[in-house]
Design a protein around this motif. Sequence first.
Motif: not given
Length: 328
Positions: A157, A161, A163, A167, A200, A202, A297
């Motif tokens: 992840l 992502t 991120q 998050t 966010p 996803l 993204t």
Amino acid sequence: MEQDFPGGREIIRQAFLLRGTPASALDATLASLSKHTIAQYTKPLRLWWSFCMKEKICYFAPPVSAVLEFLSACLPNTGSYSSLNTYRAAISLLTAEEIGSHPLVKRFFKGVACLKPQRPRYDFTWDPSPVVQYLASLYPHENLSLELISKKVAALLALTTAQRVQTLAAIQLSQIAVSDKVIIKISTRLKTSGIGQSQPLLIFKQFVERPELSIFSLIKFFINFTRDLCRSDCDSFFVSFRPPHKAVSSQTLSRWIKAVLGSAGVDISIFSAHSTRHASTSLAASKGISLDEIRRTAGWSETSTTFARFYNRPIINDPAFQAAILEI
């Protein structure tokens, strides 16, 4: 005897009351600060508290000279301009005059910017390919322990992502929708949340060509894997390895991701879990992904220069190609 520091949230609460905030408006006013911001301010506020107690200075109404003396004392032990700027913001939050905006304080920080200019944390980043290959080797998922499957989900992840770990730690089961795609909404307030800014979102589609790397399939498997482990009141996607399988913090997720990087050969004495944002966004840029797509993204705004200034780093690849050329 020196009075004990009451804590970051309580000291900010007292400051708001002293500045004229009525008790009826206090909860709403405190809600303007996320728990992560308060946590970030707690250390400088504690240091400021000790300084004021020692020097017998009013904590909420200090003279400018005292603030400059405190910041100067902290400067040698502060790694960067932004870190010391957090100290200024914390103290300014307490004072009615917002002393952090005083001309002398602003002039002091211009000097700090020259002494400790903001630089990227890394001059280069690691090649994600070996990490992806390692994650692909953790398959089939039915043969993995809860620890390995959890670390694989977290690392994959983080890479796909771009991120922040904060998050990922905020993902809740109730906010995951599974149909022909997996959609994850982040409803929890984050440090980067703000008025008018989108949270966010996803989205993962099926990846049938590489089932060992399909996040769509992995998330569905992970949900089923952990469903019977957690208590009914636990809505967290990521839970601890051991009973009672409570929600884990962003610090725990960082340790999991860093462990994966180490197992894949990344030098974790240099690179932290946060470096997945550098590695994945730099690789995407090198493969021609547009800057707008990278910003969208990773959660940067359309006008943000953060990626160009701090994240787009050269990728250090295996030197086999160079060796092959030189051996011709």
